[in-house]
Design a protein around this motif. Structure first.
Motif: not given
Ligand SMILES: [Zn+2]
Ligand SMILES: [Zn+2]
Length: 255
Positions: A52-54, A56-59, A159-161, A198-200, A221-223
């Motif tokens: 989804s993006h670069s 570290l927590d996603h790659v 993803g993260d948004t 940039r997080h909800f 997710t992503h708490h």
């Protein structure tokens, strides 16, 4: 489709893993620390990874998985992402300094990783009546979410948004949306940190969801570790009109 949640936390800690979804045992959507819970045999079955993006927590799981599989498979793993994400991952992770460049190993003709650029809005046929489409979201780095469509239903992953109209315009354009996995990283008290990173937050997500014409089941997710209970409490009010779940590592979503 069978979507296993390998990780969905905003950080690490006992029992917490960062974002990675395993689709039908062969496709990863994001490759956070959750990848580390797959056995070697399970890792060997992965043929496609969509990022989804670069961040570290996603790659980071991709780096370790590549190292594990180096001498175990004889076909490449396709790593799909936007041009900007691929550039970032190649420049800053697989750069011979942080980690070997597995797109050139064991040799350039038959590398372990094959980077493949995706276009936002252009569907990828995954076979078996499944298709995946990247859609633009708003984060601190270029980022996308993914919609997974099959005849049985549509699942989308944000993803993260953060708040933006593109995400809702895309989702509203889908013929159906049954399940939406969307992030809430911070409690309402940290709305400014959410805006900066940039997080909800729960209330902001609730107000953004009013732009959505579909009424999917929500998977939150992503708490941020340590904020889970406060986020859950705030969601009970903010999202009272929605059917939702706080996603946990190990959960299974079918679509
Ligand atoms: Zn991020
Ligand atoms: Zn993240």
């Amino acid at each position: 489709m069978r979507i296993k949640v390998l990780g969905c936390s905003g950080g690490v800690g006992p029992g917490l893993r960062t974002t990675s979804l395993l689709v039908d045992d062969e496709i990863l959507i994001d490759a956070g620390t959750g990848v580390g819970d797959l056995s070697l045999a399970q890792q060997r079955r992965i043929s496609h990874v969509f990022l989804s993006h670069s961040h570290l927590d996603h790659v980071c799981g991709l780096a370790f998985m590549a190292d594990n599989l180096f001498d175990l498979i004889d076909r490449p793993i396709a790593v799909h992402a936007t041009r900007q994400t691929l550039e970032a991952v190649r420049q800053h992770v697989f750069n011979w300094t942080i980690w070997p460049d597995f797109s050139k190993l064991p040799n350039e003709e038959q590398p372990l990783l094959r980077f493949s650029e995706i276009e936002v809005g252009a569907p990828t046929d995954l076979g078996g009546d499944r298709r995946l489409t990247a859609f633009k979201v708003l984060h601190t780095v270029p980022a996308v979410g993914y919609a997974l469509e099959s005849p049985r239903g549509t699942f989308a992953f944000s993803g993260d948004t953060w708040a933006n109209d593109d995400i809702w315009a895309f989702l509203n354009g889908l013929p159906r949306l049954d399940k939406l996995m969307i992030e809430i990283a911070f409690p309402d008290e940290q709305v400014e940190l959410g805006a900066a990173s940039r997080h909800f937050t729960p209330s902001l997500l609730a107000s953004e969801l009013r732009k959505l014409k579909h009424h999917p089941e929500l998977f939150l997710t992503h708490h941020k570790p340590g904020c889970e209970q406060l986020i859950e409490k705030q969601c009970r009010t903010a999202l009272k009109d929605w059917r939702y779940h706080h996603l946990q590592r190990g959960d299974l979503i079918t679509s």
